[in-house]
Every structure is written in C-alpha cells, then in structure tokens.
Design a protein around this motif. Structure first.
Motif, PDB file in Angstrom:
ATOM      1  N   GLY A 186       0.785  -1.231   0.000  1.00  0.00           N
ATOM      2  CA  GLY A 186       0.000   0.000   0.000  1.00  0.00           C
ATOM      3  C   GLY A 186       0.813   1.275   0.000  1.00  0.00           C
ATOM      4  N   SER A 187       2.113   1.164   0.220  1.00  0.00           N
ATOM      5  CA  SER A 187       2.935   2.376   0.310  1.00  0.00           C
ATOM      6  C   SER A 187       4.125   2.399  -0.645  1.00  0.00           C
ATOM      7  CB  SER A 187       3.455   2.551   1.744  1.00  0.00           C
ATOM      8  OG  SER A 187       4.179   1.411   2.171  1.00  0.00           O
ATOM      9  N   ILE A 188       4.476   1.264  -1.232  1.00  0.00           N
ATOM     10  CA  ILE A 188       5.571   1.200  -2.201  1.00  0.00           C
ATOM     11  C   ILE A 188       5.058   0.549  -3.479  1.00  0.00           C
ATOM     12  CG2 ILE A 188       7.887   0.333  -2.705  1.00  0.00           C
ATOM     13  CD1 ILE A 188       8.402   0.151   0.269  1.00  0.00           C
ATOM     14  N   PRO A 189       5.031   1.260  -4.595  1.00  0.00           N
ATOM     15  CA  PRO A 189       5.422   2.655  -4.836  1.00  0.00           C
ATOM     16  C   PRO A 189       4.499   3.622  -4.089  1.00  0.00           C
ATOM     17  CG  PRO A 189       5.182   1.428  -6.905  1.00  0.00           C
ATOM     18  CD  PRO A 189       4.582   0.597  -5.838  1.00  0.00           C
ATOM     19  N   PRO A 190       4.997   4.811  -3.777  1.00  0.00           N
ATOM     20  CA  PRO A 190       4.191   5.760  -3.008  1.00  0.00           C
ATOM     21  C   PRO A 190       3.031   6.321  -3.817  1.00  0.00           C
ATOM     22  CG  PRO A 190       6.250   6.768  -3.723  1.00  0.00           C
ATOM     23  CD  PRO A 190       6.342   5.326  -4.084  1.00  0.00           C
ATOM     24  N   ALA A 191       1.851   6.251  -3.241  1.00  0.00           N
ATOM     25  CA  ALA A 191       0.628   6.827  -3.816  1.00  0.00           C
ATOM     26  C   ALA A 191       0.215   6.121  -5.100  1.00  0.00           C
ATOM     27  CB  ALA A 191       0.798   8.321  -4.071  1.00  0.00           C
ATOM     28  N   LEU A 192      -1.027   6.295  -5.461  1.00  0.00           N
ATOM     29  CA  LEU A 192      -1.546   5.743  -6.705  1.00  0.00           C
ATOM     30  C   LEU A 192      -1.201   6.667  -7.864  1.00  0.00           C
ATOM     31  CD1 LEU A 192      -5.157   4.720  -5.595  1.00  0.00           C
ATOM     32  CD2 LEU A 192      -3.298   3.155  -6.163  1.00  0.00           C
ATOM     33  N   ASN A 193      -0.897   6.072  -9.017  1.00  0.00           N
ATOM     34  CA  ASN A 193      -0.747   6.931 -10.190  1.00  0.00           C
ATOM     35  C   ASN A 193      -2.110   7.115 -10.856  1.00  0.00           C
ATOM     36  OD1 ASN A 193      -1.315   4.727 -11.821  1.00  0.00           O
ATOM     37  ND2 ASN A 193       0.789   4.457 -12.520  1.00  0.00           N
ATOM     38  N   ARG A 194      -2.129   7.816 -11.950  1.00  0.00           N
ATOM     39  CA  ARG A 194      -3.393   8.162 -12.598  1.00  0.00           C
ATOM     40  C   ARG A 194      -4.189   6.923 -12.998  1.00  0.00           C
ATOM     41  NH1 ARG A 194      -3.308  10.493 -18.603  1.00  0.00           N
ATOM     42  NH2 ARG A 194      -2.778   8.296 -18.901  1.00  0.00           N
ATOM     43  N   ASP A 195      -3.520   5.972 -13.629  1.00  0.00           N
ATOM     44  CA  ASP A 195      -4.226   4.788 -14.108  1.00  0.00           C
ATOM     45  C   ASP A 195      -4.756   3.950 -12.951  1.00  0.00           C
ATOM     46  OD1 ASP A 195      -3.859   5.436 -16.751  1.00  0.00           O
ATOM     47  OD2 ASP A 195      -2.015   4.284 -16.965  1.00  0.00           O
ATOM     48  N   GLU A 196      -3.942   3.754 -11.911  1.00  0.00           N
ATOM     49  CA  GLU A 196      -4.385   2.972 -10.761  1.00  0.00           C
ATOM     50  C   GLU A 196      -5.633   3.587 -10.131  1.00  0.00           C
ATOM     51  OE1 GLU A 196      -0.598   0.921  -8.632  1.00  0.00           O
ATOM     52  OE2 GLU A 196      -0.576   3.109  -8.678  1.00  0.00           O
ATOM     53  N   ALA A 197      -5.613   4.898  -9.968  1.00  0.00           N
ATOM     54  CA  ALA A 197      -6.766   5.583  -9.377  1.00  0.00           C
ATOM     55  C   ALA A 197      -8.005   5.411 -10.251  1.00  0.00           C
ATOM     56  CB  ALA A 197      -6.449   7.061  -9.188  1.00  0.00           C
ATOM     57  N   GLY A 198      -7.825   5.557 -11.562  1.00  0.00           N
ATOM     58  CA  GLY A 198      -8.959   5.410 -12.477  1.00  0.00           C
ATOM     59  C   GLY A 198      -9.524   4.006 -12.481  1.00  0.00           C
TER      60      GLY A 198
ATOM     61  N   SER B  92       3.955  -6.589 -11.088  1.00  0.00           N
ATOM     62  CA  SER B  92       3.037  -7.225 -10.142  1.00  0.00           C
ATOM     63  C   SER B  92       2.687  -6.317  -8.974  1.00  0.00           C
ATOM     64  CB  SER B  92       3.638  -8.531  -9.610  1.00  0.00           C
ATOM     65  OG  SER B  92       4.802  -8.274  -8.843  1.00  0.00           O
ATOM     66  N   ARG B  93       3.461  -5.266  -8.754  1.00  0.00           N
ATOM     67  CA  ARG B  93       3.170  -4.334  -7.661  1.00  0.00           C
ATOM     68  C   ARG B  93       2.501  -3.055  -8.158  1.00  0.00           C
ATOM     69  NH1 ARG B  93       5.766  -5.093  -2.670  1.00  0.00           N
ATOM     70  NH2 ARG B  93       5.551  -2.860  -2.318  1.00  0.00           N
ATOM     71  N   ALA B  94       2.158  -3.002  -9.413  1.00  0.00           N
ATOM     72  CA  ALA B  94       1.522  -1.819  -9.987  1.00  0.00           C
ATOM     73  C   ALA B  94       0.079  -2.146 -10.337  1.00  0.00           C
ATOM     74  CB  ALA B  94       2.282  -1.345 -11.219  1.00  0.00           C
ATOM     75  N   GLY B  95      -0.848  -1.383  -9.796  1.00  0.00           N
ATOM     76  CA  GLY B  95      -2.255  -1.670  -9.997  1.00  0.00           C
ATOM     77  C   GLY B  95      -2.764  -1.383 -11.383  1.00  0.00           C
ATOM     78  N   TYR B  96      -1.902  -0.874 -12.262  1.00  0.00           N
ATOM     79  CA  TYR B  96      -2.330  -0.572 -13.620  1.00  0.00           C
ATOM     80  C   TYR B  96      -1.821  -1.608 -14.628  1.00  0.00           C
ATOM     81  CZ  TYR B  96       2.445   1.244 -13.842  1.00  0.00           C
ATOM     82  OH  TYR B  96       3.804   1.363 -13.763  1.00  0.00           O
ATOM     83  N   SER B  97      -1.269  -2.704 -14.176  1.00  0.00           N
ATOM     84  CA  SER B  97      -0.622  -3.680 -15.056  1.00  0.00           C
ATOM     85  C   SER B  97      -1.658  -4.517 -15.797  1.00  0.00           C
ATOM     86  CB  SER B  97       0.313  -4.577 -14.246  1.00  0.00           C
ATOM     87  OG  SER B  97       1.264  -3.808 -13.550  1.00  0.00           O
ATOM     88  N   GLN B  98      -2.220  -3.936 -16.843  1.00  0.00           N
ATOM     89  CA  GLN B  98      -3.275  -4.614 -17.598  1.00  0.00           C
ATOM     90  C   GLN B  98      -2.766  -5.886 -18.271  1.00  0.00           C
ATOM     91  OE1 GLN B  98      -5.052  -1.654 -20.274  1.00  0.00           O
ATOM     92  NE2 GLN B  98      -3.769  -0.173 -19.238  1.00  0.00           N
ATOM     93  N   SER B  99      -1.517  -5.853 -18.733  1.00  0.00           N
ATOM     94  CA  SER B  99      -1.001  -6.981 -19.497  1.00  0.00           C
ATOM     95  C   SER B  99      -0.943  -8.256 -18.666  1.00  0.00           C
ATOM     96  CB  SER B  99       0.392  -6.657 -20.039  1.00  0.00           C
ATOM     97  OG  SER B  99       1.276  -6.324 -18.986  1.00  0.00           O
ATOM     98  N   PHE B 100      -0.836  -8.144 -17.343  1.00  0.00           N
ATOM     99  CA  PHE B 100      -0.782  -9.322 -16.487  1.00  0.00           C
ATOM    100  C   PHE B 100      -2.082 -10.116 -16.543  1.00  0.00           C
ATOM    101  CE2 PHE B 100       2.899  -8.685 -13.412  1.00  0.00           C
ATOM    102  CZ  PHE B 100       3.491  -9.863 -13.811  1.00  0.00           C
ATOM    103  N   TYR B 101      -3.203  -9.414 -16.652  1.00  0.00           N
ATOM    104  CA  TYR B 101      -4.482 -10.113 -16.733  1.00  0.00           C
ATOM    105  C   TYR B 101      -4.538 -10.948 -18.007  1.00  0.00           C
ATOM    106  CZ  TYR B 101      -5.945  -6.982 -12.973  1.00  0.00           C
ATOM    107  OH  TYR B 101      -6.040  -6.314 -11.781  1.00  0.00           O
ATOM    108  N   GLY B 102      -4.055 -10.376 -19.112  1.00  0.00           N
ATOM    109  CA  GLY B 102      -4.010 -11.124 -20.359  1.00  0.00           C
ATOM    110  C   GLY B 102      -3.095 -12.322 -20.264  1.00  0.00           C
ATOM    111  N   LEU B 103      -1.937 -12.151 -19.600  1.00  0.00           N
ATOM    112  CA  LEU B 103      -1.002 -13.265 -19.441  1.00  0.00           C
ATOM    113  C   LEU B 103      -1.631 -14.380 -18.623  1.00  0.00           C
ATOM    114  CD1 LEU B 103       1.823 -14.485 -19.783  1.00  0.00           C
ATOM    115  CD2 LEU B 103       2.536 -13.217 -17.740  1.00  0.00           C
ATOM    116  N   MET B 104      -2.346 -14.021 -17.564  1.00  0.00           N
ATOM    117  CA  MET B 104      -2.995 -15.041 -16.741  1.00  0.00           C
ATOM    118  C   MET B 104      -4.028 -15.817 -17.550  1.00  0.00           C
ATOM    119  SD  MET B 104      -5.311 -14.719 -13.272  1.00  0.00           S
ATOM    120  CE  MET B 104      -6.715 -14.033 -14.148  1.00  0.00           C
ATOM    121  N   PHE B 105      -4.884 -15.112 -18.295  1.00  0.00           N
ATOM    122  CA  PHE B 105      -5.898 -15.788 -19.086  1.00  0.00           C
ATOM    123  C   PHE B 105      -5.254 -16.657 -20.173  1.00  0.00           C
ATOM    124  CE2 PHE B 105      -8.798 -13.275 -16.819  1.00  0.00           C
ATOM    125  CZ  PHE B 105     -10.091 -13.684 -17.105  1.00  0.00           C
ATOM    126  N   LEU B 106      -4.155 -16.197 -20.733  1.00  0.00           N
ATOM    127  CA  LEU B 106      -3.456 -16.965 -21.764  1.00  0.00           C
ATOM    128  C   LEU B 106      -2.923 -18.280 -21.202  1.00  0.00           C
ATOM    129  CD1 LEU B 106      -2.291 -16.750 -24.766  1.00  0.00           C
ATOM    130  CD2 LEU B 106      -0.162 -16.072 -23.644  1.00  0.00           C
TER     131      LEU B 106
END
Length: 268
Positions: free
Chosen positions: A42-54, A152-166
């Motif tokens: 929750g603290s590393i990386p510090p704060a949410l970036n734009r994509d994570e917040a959205g 894996s520590r970035a809440g905006y990592s869209q490509s990981f979802y595709g990798l998991m489904f693949l």
C-alpha cells in the motif's frame, strides 16, 4: 505371501523423497514471490498513479451501481481519462475492493494475485511440456524477473491479466481431462483478447500454432471469442487514436505508437 524386494522399497522411498523435495521447492518459490510482492504494497510505490486511481474508481463504481462513471451499465469497454480501456482488469478488481475497501492496497492486490497465478501456471505448463525440474527453474526465474516483479506491484498492469488468461486457458484447453474442462479453457483463452491490445496481434498466430500441434475443438471457440473482441473494440480502438496503442496515419501503412510518440515500428 508376497514379499517386497528391498531394492524396490528403497527406490519407492527415494522417489517419495524426491517428490516431496520438489513440492517444497514449489511452495518456497510461491511463498517467497508472494512475500516480495505483498511487502508494504500500500505504500511502495508511493501513492496511486493516474491509471491505478482510475481503474480502482471504475471498479468501485461497478461494485456499488453496476455502472461505470459515465453511467453505462456493465460496459465491455471503459473510457478512462480520454483513453478507452479493456474490461477484464476492472471486473477482476471488484472482489478485492469489496473485501478491503477502496484504497491503494486493494487496487494493487488484484495484480499481485494475478501475478502469482501466472507463476503457478508457468510451472504447470513447463512441467507438462518438459519436466518438473525445468518447471521449477522457469517458475523461479519468472518470480525474480525484474519485469514480473515490478509489474506485479503496480495496480495498472493490464497486461498481467491477459497473461494469466493466456496461461490458464492454454493449460485447461490442452490438458483438461474432460470436454467441459477443455471448453472452459477455450473460453478463458479467448477472453485474453479482452485484457490488453497487444494480444490482438499475438493471439491469432498463437491459436494457429496450437491448432497445428493439437487437435482441440475448443480452439474454434477461442477463435470466435477473439473475432468478437475485434468487433467489440473496433470503435474504442479508433477512439484511442492518437493517444493509444493503435495509430493510422494519412500514409497507407500502419505505425505503432505509444503516448503519441512514434517509435518507428511498422506493421505490414
């Protein structure tokens, strides 16, 4: 009476010990990877970036109202900060936000869990295609990969979802023991194209290669879902221009762009 040969008993114990050792190695890699990815999430990386917040806010809106921030009911594409995004990441964040509330930890936790699933299925597929020892090495290398760890520590990592489904779809489609399980795998594999635009280019060739080596009727289902994703995202991808992953210039060719900066690759 039947007597076991002493050598047979020794070999059996040796095999059991080897299996237990490999299972413990698998568990150690998974626990170690989880610890690295969960430490101060929750603290590393510090704060949410734009994509994570959205992404987090859209998932929260779906949880509370079943509508996105623009009032559309359970959409298949999301308009976020002027860029159209793919749906899997939003819907898969909902359970974590429901459990832990709308905060930095819950937004990022879904990606951590997805990343751990990719490690497990990297192991399972490598074990099927090669052997258990190489599967452990592949899983260990993936867990320590700088790309895998950072994303894996970035809440905006869209490509990981595709990798998991693949990976999950491939495993159950090719190695499922019953037809329903194989059909489930084909559905999951097809949904890969609903995760990230890069799979629009990768998945067709991947399905063709699988069809060449494996005769699975489920590949047809995966292909139909892939085609449907082209229809669903055709207009959103056009709206991504010029700020998204696809750019069609005035020239006759296609160029790949990222963040409005052409990097020179050309797609024939």
């Amino acid at each position: 009476p039947r007597f076991n040969h002493p050598l047979s008993s020794t070999n059996s114990r040796s095999h059991s010990y080897s299996t237990m050792k490999k299972n413990l190695s698998l568990l150690f890699i998974l626990v170690f990877a989880a610890a690295l990815r969960l430490y101060q999430l929750g603290s590393i990386p510090p704060a949410l970036n734009r994509d994570e917040a959205g992404f987090g806010y859209e998932a929260y809106s779906l949880l509370k109202t079943a509508h996105d921030q623009h009032g559309r009911f359970l959409p298949l594409s999301f308009q976020l900060f002027g860029v159209w995004e793919y749906p899997l990441q939003f819907y898969l964040k909902i359970p974590f936000i429901a459990l832990f509330g709308l905060n930095t930890f819950s937004v990022r936790l879904s990606v951590v869990i997805v990343s751990l699933v990719t490690l497990i299925f990297t192991f399972l597929l490598t074990d099927r295609w090669f052997n258990r020892r190489l599967a452990l090495i592949a899983m260990g290398l993936a867990s320590l990969s700088s790309w895998h760890f950072f994303m894996s520590r970035a809440g905006y990592s869209q490509s990981f979802y595709g990798l998991m489904f693949l990976l999950v779809g491939t495993y159950y489609l090719l190695f499922g023991k019953t037809s329903p399980v194989q059909i489930f795998g084909s559905l999951i594999l097809g949904l890969t194209s609903f995760a990230y635009p890069a799979y629009f280019f990768f998945l067709p060739a991947y399905l063709i290669i699988l069809a060449f080596f494996y005769r699975r009727p489920g590949l047809i289902i995966a292909g139909l879902i892939l085609i449907s994703s082209y229809l669903v995202f055709w207009i959103p991808n056009q709206l991504r221009i010029p700020g998204g992953a696809f750019y069609a210039g005035s020239e006759a060719d296609l160029r790949f762009r990222w963040a409005d900066k052409p990097v020179g690759e050309r797609l024939s």
